[in-house]
Design an enzyme around this catalytic site. Structure first.
Site, PDB file in Angstrom:
ATOM      1  N   GLU A  98      -8.608   8.245   5.403  1.00 12.31           N
ATOM      2  CA  GLU A  98      -9.156   8.776   6.648  1.00 12.31           C
ATOM      3  C   GLU A  98      -9.683  10.209   6.526  1.00 12.31           C
ATOM      4  O   GLU A  98      -9.222  11.124   7.225  1.00 12.31           O
ATOM      5  CB  GLU A  98      -8.116   8.688   7.764  1.00 12.31           C
ATOM      6  CG  GLU A  98      -7.682   7.266   8.077  1.00 12.31           C
ATOM      7  CD  GLU A  98      -6.706   7.181   9.242  1.00 12.31           C
ATOM      8  OE1 GLU A  98      -6.165   8.235   9.654  1.00 12.31           O
ATOM      9  OE2 GLU A  98      -6.483   6.073   9.749  1.00 12.31           O
ATOM     10  N   GLU A 141      -4.797  -0.663   7.271  1.00 18.99           N
ATOM     11  CA  GLU A 141      -3.786  -0.361   8.288  1.00 18.99           C
ATOM     12  C   GLU A 141      -4.127  -1.111   9.563  1.00 18.99           C
ATOM     13  O   GLU A 141      -5.279  -1.134   9.990  1.00 18.99           O
ATOM     14  CB  GLU A 141      -3.714   1.137   8.609  1.00 18.99           C
ATOM     15  CG  GLU A 141      -3.146   2.003   7.511  1.00 18.99           C
ATOM     16  CD  GLU A 141      -3.045   3.473   7.921  1.00 18.99           C
ATOM     17  OE1 GLU A 141      -2.966   3.750   9.137  1.00 18.99           O
ATOM     18  OE2 GLU A 141      -3.040   4.331   7.022  1.00 18.99           O
ATOM     19  N   TYR A 180      -6.912   0.205  14.741  1.00 22.79           N
ATOM     20  CA  TYR A 180      -5.838   0.097  15.719  1.00 22.79           C
ATOM     21  C   TYR A 180      -6.362  -0.253  17.117  1.00 22.79           C
ATOM     22  O   TYR A 180      -5.712  -0.980  17.855  1.00 22.79           O
ATOM     23  CB  TYR A 180      -5.068   1.423  15.810  1.00 22.79           C
ATOM     24  CG  TYR A 180      -4.261   1.725  14.574  1.00 22.79           C
ATOM     25  CD1 TYR A 180      -2.975   1.226  14.424  1.00 22.79           C
ATOM     26  CD2 TYR A 180      -4.777   2.499  13.548  1.00 22.79           C
ATOM     27  CE1 TYR A 180      -2.221   1.498  13.293  1.00 22.79           C
ATOM     28  CE2 TYR A 180      -4.045   2.770  12.406  1.00 22.79           C
ATOM     29  CZ  TYR A 180      -2.767   2.264  12.286  1.00 22.79           C
ATOM     30  OH  TYR A 180      -2.034   2.521  11.151  1.00 22.79           O
ATOM     31  N   ARG A 209       0.849  -1.189   0.000  1.00 22.05           N
ATOM     32  CA  ARG A 209       0.000   0.000   0.000  1.00 22.05           C
ATOM     33  C   ARG A 209       0.884   1.238   0.000  1.00 22.05           C
ATOM     34  O   ARG A 209       1.708   1.437   0.895  1.00 22.05           O
ATOM     35  CB  ARG A 209      -0.936   0.004   1.207  1.00 22.05           C
ATOM     36  CG  ARG A 209      -1.867   1.205   1.171  1.00 22.05           C
ATOM     37  CD  ARG A 209      -2.900   1.198   2.271  1.00 22.05           C
ATOM     38  NE  ARG A 209      -3.663   2.435   2.193  1.00 22.05           N
ATOM     39  CZ  ARG A 209      -3.873   3.261   3.204  1.00 22.05           C
ATOM     40  NH1 ARG A 209      -3.414   2.965   4.422  1.00 22.05           N
ATOM     41  NH2 ARG A 209      -4.565   4.371   3.042  1.00 22.05           N
ATOM     42  N   ASN A 247      -8.873   1.163   8.522  1.00 22.61           N
ATOM     43  CA  ASN A 247      -7.676   1.343   9.338  1.00 22.61           C
ATOM     44  C   ASN A 247      -8.058   1.133  10.804  1.00 22.61           C
ATOM     45  O   ASN A 247      -8.654   2.011  11.430  1.00 22.61           O
ATOM     46  CB  ASN A 247      -7.096   2.745   9.163  1.00 22.61           C
ATOM     47  CG  ASN A 247      -6.532   2.989   7.774  1.00 22.61           C
ATOM     48  OD1 ASN A 247      -6.425   2.071   6.964  1.00 22.61           O
ATOM     49  ND2 ASN A 247      -6.168   4.227   7.490  1.00 22.61           N
ATOM     50  N   HIS A 284      -3.249  10.918   0.644  1.00 26.00           N
ATOM     51  CA  HIS A 284      -3.065  10.485   2.024  1.00 26.00           C
ATOM     52  C   HIS A 284      -2.708  11.728   2.842  1.00 26.00           C
ATOM     53  O   HIS A 284      -1.542  12.005   3.101  1.00 26.00           O
ATOM     54  CB  HIS A 284      -1.952   9.436   2.084  1.00 26.00           C
ATOM     55  CG  HIS A 284      -1.876   8.675   3.364  1.00 26.00           C
ATOM     56  ND1 HIS A 284      -2.025   7.310   3.432  1.00 26.00           N
ATOM     57  CD2 HIS A 284      -1.657   9.072   4.629  1.00 26.00           C
ATOM     58  CE1 HIS A 284      -1.885   6.904   4.668  1.00 26.00           C
ATOM     59  NE2 HIS A 284      -1.664   7.959   5.424  1.00 26.00           N
TER      60      HIS A 284
END
Length: 504
Positions: free
Chosen positions: A203, A412, A340, A111, A338, A157
């Site tokens: 995002e 991610e 986390y 990516r 993404n 990004h």
């Protein structure tokens, strides 16, 4: 606290995940080390990075200044390692070496980002196309493919040409859609014969909330932090959506049939868990899902923003014309996630009590601890983050049920280690990756259409104000030894997972 061995740490996490999971999830998480062979043969396993976080060469190769070149330069003292931003890890000069490191990992996809400022220095066709930048990405993409690694390309990004920000106020100005369309057309025309996976934005909610609602890294911020009655965040994300839909329409009309690729968008994807069993906290968690995922995906799947957003934001939330609604609806082939962490959501009617990154209008505050003083999962001793793989599973199931079981890539997933003495022995990262890959498999076994998984990050990256302090990469970059790339324990584990179903 006594340090766990990697196996014991993984088992500790797994025991908690299994304890809180239903039987089908538990079954998918029992294997400490996941098996590559248990995933489909065409499943993408990769690692990621972004141009503005690794390329460097900010003033070389015909590149124009990006928004973040300006922000970091003017506020360098507020960024850890701010003095390294113009050069970063020199990926621009060392991409061939980095591709070989990726090949050694055994990944089948990478990516990456194309820098708008590098290929169109002032962001416009009138300002000219930079052939050196075009050639750089041609060479990088070709080198990846020659080493059996599929490029998975993000079009924007966070960063974009400074000139567009200065002339138009960036994405606050609707006319930027035309320039973004020209940029996308250039990319599809130039690279689309080889790039089969495109994402329009990374995002978008983070930019809207961080830079425009709370005004961080924004010298011209809307003065709404005291009242919480902000408008610009909604305007910016609205224009992101128009840009996204415009790019998707362009791709489908002119390129997709012959190039046979796909286009999507990447979302920040925390999972929200109710702070308590009270109905007001359960409702708060649901609202935050709407104000996060629904903000982007509801217009794409259902034609408009969530009803609760319309109610709580009122006339500050822009409206789509019928033409825009028709263009946006259905404008993606997949969703990038993404993930986390997970956080607790607590009902909060007082806007002044919000966390610095909460959306004031959601009337919900995020908390690290719940009403009983517990975290979502065990705290990682090196990052301070609560590790909660079940949150990823819950999120994937939520997306399956609410958004018509879309194709999903986990774009991610990773963990920092700022408090680790020896960064090459990042056993916490092995534990984190292993459990989240197992969680991904559990979701697939429950009919979620997950098509790929990417570790963040391939190499130590510049993580905005934290600089390199989080050591996010599978490869350590030694700034004291000519930026030498050194594989960490996690890189070796990932390679073994990819090539031989490693057992320790």
């Amino acid at each position: 606290m006594k340090m766990f061995s990697s196996l014991r740490f993984i088992m500790a996490i797994l025991s908690i995940v299994v304890l809180h999971s239903n039987l089908s999830v538990a079954k998918g998480l029992r294997n400490v080390h996941p098996k590559r062979a248990s995933f489909p043969s065409d499943f993408l396993f990769g690692a990621g990075s972004s141009a503005m976080q690794i390329e460097g060469a900010a003033h070389e190769g015909g590149k124009g200044l990006g928004l973040w070149d300006d922000i970091v330069e003017r506020h360098k003292a507020t960024f850890v390692d701010g003095d390294k931003f113009s050069t970063l890890i020199e990926h621009y000069k060392r991409y061939k070496e980095d591709v070989q490191h990726l090949k050694h990992l055994g990944v089948n996809s990478y990516r990456m980002t194309i820098s708008w400022s590098r290929v169109m220095p002032d962001g416009t066709l009138k300002g000219g196309i930079n052939k050196e930048g075009i050639n750089f990405y041609n060479n990088l993409i070709n080198d990846l493919l020659e080493n059996d690694i599929e490029p998975f390309v993000t079009i924007m990004h966070f960063d974009y040409p400074l000139a567009l920000h200065q002339k138009l106020r960036g994405f606050l100005n609707r006319t930027i859609v035309n320039h973004y369309k020209d940029y996308c057309n250039l990319l599809f025309k130039t690279y689309g014969d080889r790039v089969k996976h495109w994402t329009t934005f990374n995002e978008p909610q983070v930019t809207a909330i961080h830079n425009y609602m709370h005004g961080y890294d924004n010298d011209d911020r809307e003065p709404c932090q005291d009242t919480g009655m902000c408008s610009e965040a909604y305007t910016v994300l609205h224009n992101f959506l128009i840009c996204h839909a415009t790019a998707a329409k362009l791709y489908r009309k002119k390129f997709q049939a012959t190039q046979r690729g796909e286009i999507g968008i990447v979302l920040q994807a925390p999972n929200y868990v109710p702070y308590s069993s009270k109905s007001e906290d359960v409702d708060a968690a649901n609202r935050l899902m709407d104000f996060s995922f629904g903000w982007v995906l509801d217009p794409i799947y259902y034609g408009d923003y969530p009803q609760i957003m319309r109610k709580l934001v009122g006339n500050r939330l822009p409206k789509f014309t019928k033409k825009e609604e028709n263009m946006i609806k259905g404008s993606l082939d997949f969703v990038g996630v993404n993930y986390y962490y997970s956080v607790f959501a607590r009902h909060e009617s007082n806007r002044s009590n919000m966390f610095p990154l909460d959306n004031f209008d959601a009337l919900a505050a995020t908390n690290e601890f719940n009403a009983e003083g517990n975290t979502t999962g065990p705290k990682d001793q090196y990052s301070g983050m609560s590790v909660y793989p079940k949150g990823l599973y819950d999120l994937l199931i939520y997306m399956k049920e609410k958004y018509q079981n879309p194709n999903i890539y986990i774009t991610e997933n990773g963990i920092s280690s700022p408090n680790m003495t020896n960064q090459l022995k990042d056993e916490n990262r092995i534990a984190y990756i292993a459990t989240h890959i197992n969680t991904t498999k559990a979701a697939i076994d429950n009919d979620v259409n997950v098509r790929g998984y990417f570790v963040w990050a391939a190499f130590d990256t510049f993580e905005f104000h934290a600089g390199y302090s989080g050591h996010m990469g599978l490869y350590h970059v030694d700034f004291n030894d000519n930026l030498k790339r050194v594989p960490k324990a996690s890189a070796k584990w990932y390679r073994n997972f990819m090539t031989s179903n490693y057992r320790k």
